[in-house]
Design a protein around this motif. Structure first.
Motif, PDB file in Angstrom:
ATOM      1  N   LEU A  14       0.797  -1.227   0.000  1.00 45.06           N
ATOM      2  CA  LEU A  14       0.000   0.000   0.000  1.00 45.06           C
ATOM      3  C   LEU A  14       0.833   1.282   0.000  1.00 45.06           C
ATOM      4  CD1 LEU A  14      -2.889  -0.995   2.442  1.00 45.06           C
ATOM      5  CD2 LEU A  14      -2.941  -0.869  -0.062  1.00 45.06           C
ATOM      6  N   VAL A  15       2.118   1.187   0.363  1.00 45.57           N
ATOM      7  CA  VAL A  15       2.965   2.377   0.395  1.00 45.57           C
ATOM      8  C   VAL A  15       2.945   3.098  -0.944  1.00 45.57           C
ATOM      9  CG1 VAL A  15       5.393   3.103   0.451  1.00 45.57           C
ATOM     10  CG2 VAL A  15       4.475   1.735   2.297  1.00 45.57           C
ATOM     11  N   VAL A  16       3.039   2.346  -2.034  1.00 39.06           N
ATOM     12  CA  VAL A  16       3.082   2.989  -3.348  1.00 39.06           C
ATOM     13  C   VAL A  16       1.730   3.583  -3.714  1.00 39.06           C
ATOM     14  CG1 VAL A  16       2.545   1.088  -4.912  1.00 39.06           C
ATOM     15  CG2 VAL A  16       4.159   2.835  -5.618  1.00 39.06           C
ATOM     16  N   PHE A  17       0.639   2.983  -3.256  1.00 34.99           N
ATOM     17  CA  PHE A  17      -0.677   3.520  -3.578  1.00 34.99           C
ATOM     18  C   PHE A  17      -0.887   4.896  -2.949  1.00 34.99           C
ATOM     19  CE2 PHE A  17      -1.521  -1.032  -4.313  1.00 34.99           C
ATOM     20  CZ  PHE A  17      -1.814  -0.915  -5.661  1.00 34.99           C
ATOM     21  N   ARG A  18      -0.215   5.138  -1.833  1.00 38.36           N
ATOM     22  CA  ARG A  18      -0.252   6.464  -1.205  1.00 38.36           C
ATOM     23  C   ARG A  18       0.342   7.507  -2.151  1.00 38.36           C
ATOM     24  NH1 ARG A  18       3.887   8.820   1.951  1.00 38.36           N
ATOM     25  NH2 ARG A  18       3.119  10.538   3.182  1.00 38.36           N
ATOM     26  N   GLN A  19       1.291   7.073  -2.980  1.00 39.54           N
ATOM     27  CA  GLN A  19       1.965   7.999  -3.879  1.00 39.54           C
ATOM     28  C   GLN A  19       1.329   8.053  -5.266  1.00 39.54           C
ATOM     29  OE1 GLN A  19       6.074   6.851  -3.813  1.00 39.54           O
ATOM     30  NE2 GLN A  19       6.368   7.613  -1.741  1.00 39.54           N
ATOM     31  N   LEU A  20       0.276   7.293  -5.515  1.00 43.09           N
ATOM     32  CA  LEU A  20      -0.403   7.389  -6.810  1.00 43.09           C
ATOM     33  C   LEU A  20      -1.098   8.734  -6.957  1.00 43.09           C
ATOM     34  CD1 LEU A  20      -1.849   3.807  -7.318  1.00 43.09           C
ATOM     35  CD2 LEU A  20      -0.007   4.917  -8.606  1.00 43.09           C
ATOM     36  N   ARG A  21      -1.493   9.282  -5.831  1.00 46.74           N
ATOM     37  CA  ARG A  21      -2.040  10.644  -5.832  1.00 46.74           C
ATOM     38  C   ARG A  21      -0.881  11.577  -5.514  1.00 46.74           C
ATOM     39  NH1 ARG A  21      -5.167  11.569  -1.189  1.00 46.74           N
ATOM     40  NH2 ARG A  21      -4.114  13.499  -0.757  1.00 46.74           N
ATOM     41  N   GLU A  22      -0.698  12.585  -6.323  1.00 48.53           N
ATOM     42  CA  GLU A  22       0.430  13.479  -6.123  1.00 48.53           C
ATOM     43  C   GLU A  22       0.363  14.127  -4.745  1.00 48.53           C
ATOM     44  OE1 GLU A  22       2.755  16.435  -8.989  1.00 48.53           O
ATOM     45  OE2 GLU A  22       0.744  17.158  -8.484  1.00 48.53           O
ATOM     46  N   GLY A  23       1.502  14.173  -4.105  1.00 45.39           N
ATOM     47  CA  GLY A  23       1.584  14.807  -2.794  1.00 45.39           C
ATOM     48  C   GLY A  23       2.957  15.423  -2.599  1.00 45.39           C
ATOM     49  N   ARG A  24       3.072  16.175  -1.552  1.00 42.38           N
ATOM     50  CA  ARG A  24       4.330  16.864  -1.253  1.00 42.38           C
ATOM     51  C   ARG A  24       5.388  15.854  -0.821  1.00 42.38           C
ATOM     52  NH1 ARG A  24       4.917  21.999   2.795  1.00 42.38           N
ATOM     53  NH2 ARG A  24       7.171  22.142   2.651  1.00 42.38           N
ATOM     54  N   LEU A  25       6.574  16.007  -1.374  1.00 45.44           N
ATOM     55  CA  LEU A  25       7.706  15.168  -0.991  1.00 45.44           C
ATOM     56  C   LEU A  25       8.204  15.658   0.356  1.00 45.44           C
ATOM     57  CD1 LEU A  25       9.723  12.954  -2.027  1.00 45.44           C
ATOM     58  CD2 LEU A  25      11.156  14.844  -2.763  1.00 45.44           C
ATOM     59  N   ASP A  26       8.157  14.778   1.347  1.00 44.37           N
ATOM     60  CA  ASP A  26       8.600  15.153   2.681  1.00 44.37           C
ATOM     61  C   ASP A  26       9.264  13.960   3.354  1.00 44.37           C
ATOM     62  OD1 ASP A  26       6.452  13.527   3.318  1.00 44.37           O
ATOM     63  OD2 ASP A  26       5.185  15.146   4.054  1.00 44.37           O
ATOM     64  N   ARG A  27       9.583  14.113   4.603  1.00 46.66           N
ATOM     65  CA  ARG A  27      10.267  13.028   5.320  1.00 46.66           C
ATOM     66  C   ARG A  27       9.455  11.744   5.356  1.00 46.66           C
ATOM     67  NH1 ARG A  27      12.713  16.868   9.812  1.00 46.66           N
ATOM     68  NH2 ARG A  27      14.721  17.213   8.821  1.00 46.66           N
ATOM     69  N   TYR A 155      15.330  10.120  -3.544  1.00 49.89           N
ATOM     70  CA  TYR A 155      16.064  11.155  -2.808  1.00 49.89           C
ATOM     71  C   TYR A 155      17.062  11.868  -3.724  1.00 49.89           C
ATOM     72  CZ  TYR A 155      19.160  13.395   0.525  1.00 49.89           C
ATOM     73  OH  TYR A 155      19.927  14.320   1.181  1.00 49.89           O
ATOM     74  N   LEU A 156      17.861  11.099  -4.443  1.00 49.22           N
ATOM     75  CA  LEU A 156      18.857  11.705  -5.338  1.00 49.22           C
ATOM     76  C   LEU A 156      18.190  12.513  -6.440  1.00 49.22           C
ATOM     77  CD1 LEU A 156      21.402   8.757  -5.629  1.00 49.22           C
ATOM     78  CD2 LEU A 156      21.678  10.885  -4.321  1.00 49.22           C
ATOM     79  N   SER A 158      15.276  13.924  -6.268  1.00 47.88           N
ATOM     80  CA  SER A 158      14.637  15.109  -5.682  1.00 47.88           C
ATOM     81  C   SER A 158      15.669  16.200  -5.410  1.00 47.88           C
ATOM     82  CB  SER A 158      13.882  14.748  -4.399  1.00 47.88           C
ATOM     83  OG  SER A 158      14.771  14.406  -3.348  1.00 47.88           O
ATOM     84  N   ARG A 159      16.867  15.828  -4.991  1.00 45.17           N
ATOM     85  CA  ARG A 159      17.930  16.822  -4.771  1.00 45.17           C
ATOM     86  C   ARG A 159      18.323  17.474  -6.084  1.00 45.17           C
ATOM     87  NH1 ARG A 159      20.525  17.245  -0.042  1.00 45.17           N
ATOM     88  NH2 ARG A 159      22.520  17.703  -1.023  1.00 45.17           N
ATOM     89  N   ALA A 160      18.439  16.663  -7.133  1.00 45.09           N
ATOM     90  CA  ALA A 160      18.791  17.213  -8.449  1.00 45.09           C
ATOM     91  C   ALA A 160      17.682  18.133  -8.955  1.00 45.09           C
ATOM     92  CB  ALA A 160      19.043  16.079  -9.436  1.00 45.09           C
ATOM     93  N   ARG A 161      16.438  17.737  -8.771  1.00 47.74           N
ATOM     94  CA  ARG A 161      15.301  18.561  -9.219  1.00 47.74           C
ATOM     95  C   ARG A 161      15.259  19.865  -8.437  1.00 47.74           C
ATOM     96  NH1 ARG A 161      11.859  19.064 -13.422  1.00 47.74           N
ATOM     97  NH2 ARG A 161      12.083  16.833 -13.543  1.00 47.74           N
ATOM     98  N   ALA A 162      15.481  19.792  -7.132  1.00 44.81           N
ATOM     99  CA  ALA A 162      15.458  21.003  -6.306  1.00 44.81           C
ATOM    100  C   ALA A 162      16.542  21.975  -6.754  1.00 44.81           C
ATOM    101  CB  ALA A 162      15.641  20.642  -4.834  1.00 44.81           C
ATOM    102  N   ARG A 163      17.714  21.457  -7.029  1.00 44.37           N
ATOM    103  CA  ARG A 163      18.806  22.334  -7.500  1.00 44.37           C
ATOM    104  C   ARG A 163      18.454  22.943  -8.854  1.00 44.37           C
ATOM    105  NH1 ARG A 163      22.666  18.501  -5.028  1.00 44.37           N
ATOM    106  NH2 ARG A 163      23.464  19.588  -3.209  1.00 44.37           N
ATOM    107  N   ALA A 164      17.894  22.132  -9.749  1.00 45.16           N
ATOM    108  CA  ALA A 164      17.533  22.627 -11.085  1.00 45.16           C
ATOM    109  C   ALA A 164      16.455  23.704 -11.008  1.00 45.16           C
ATOM    110  CB  ALA A 164      17.057  21.464 -11.957  1.00 45.16           C
TER     111      ALA A 164
END
Length: 180
Positions: A14-27, A155-156, A158-164
Motif C-alpha cells: 500500500l505504500v506505493v498507492f499512497r503515492q499514486l495521488r500526487e503529494g508533497r515530498l517530505d520526510r 532522494y537523489l 529530488s535533490r537534483a530537481r530542487a537544484r535545477a
C-alpha cells in the motif's frame, strides 16, 4: 502467515498507492517505507546463512530487489510546484512495486498453503540451498534492497530537481555543511 506478516506485507504494497495521488515530498516519503522494512528486517533476520549456495540465492534476490527499486524510483515523477517538490508514482513504478512486494507475499502463501513447499524443497536440494532461513533471508533482503534503492533513487532525483528549480536544498549530512 501470521497476522503481523499479513499486515506488514500489505502495508508495503500500500505504500506505493499512497503515492499514486500526487503529494508533497517530505520526510514521510522516506521514513514510512524505511521504517516498515526496518521492522521486517529486525523481526526476521536472525542470521545470514552462508553454506552451500545460500549466498548466491540471497545475492540474486537482492539484485532483483535493486533493479525493481531503482526502476521504481526512476518512474516516480518529481516536480516543483509553488516552491515545494511534489511526488507521484507512475503506473510503471506502481506495477514494479506491487510486482516485487506481491511476489514475495505470493511465494510465502504458495509455500505455506499450496504445493510450493515440496517444489521449494526439491529446488533447494538440487541447487544446494541449505535451509529455510536462506529463503527467508533472501526475500527479506530483497524487500529491504527494493525499498532502500527506491527511496534512495527518489532522494537523489529530488535533490537534483530542487537544484535545477533553484529550491533550497538541505545538505545531505548537516554536520558536513561548512557554509553555515
Amino acid at each position: 502467515m501470521t497476522t503481523t506478516e499479513w499486515i506488514t506485507d500489505i502495508a508495503l504494497v500500500l505504500v506505493v498507492f499512497r503515492q499514486l495521488r500526487e503529494g508533497r515530498l517530505d520526510r514521510k516519503t522516506f521514513l514510512i517505507p524505511l521504517g516498515i522494512v526496518a521492522f521486517v528486517a529486525y523481526s526476521y533476520l536472525d542470521s545470514v546463512p552462508t553454506a552451500g549456495n545460500d549466498l548466491v540465492l540471497i545475492a540474486a534476490l537482492m539484485a532483483v530487489g535493486a533493479v525493481l527499486g531503482v526502476a521504481g524510483g526512476v518512474y516516480t515523477r518529481i516536480r516543483a510546484l509553488d516552491g515545494h517538490l511534489m511526488i507521484k508514482a507512475g503506473a510503471v513504478s506502481a506495477i514494479l512495486w506491487v510486482l516485487g512486494m506481491g511476489a514475495r507475499m505470493g511465494f510465502q502463501v504458495w509455500v505455506e498453503h499450496g504445493s510450493g513447499a515440496d517444489d521449494v524443497a526439491r529446488f533447494s536440494i538440487a541447487h544446494h540451498i541449505t535451509s529455510d532461513q536462506a529463503w527467508v533471508t533472501a526475500f527479506v533482503l530483497m524487500a529491504v534492497t527494493e525499498v532502500v534503492t527506491r527511496v534512495g533513487t527518489i532522494y537523489l532525483r529530488s535533490r537534483a530537481r530542487a537544484r535545477a528549480e533553484g529550491l533550497a536544498v538541505a545538505p545531505a549530512v548537516p554536520a558536513l555543511d561548512r557554509t553555515a
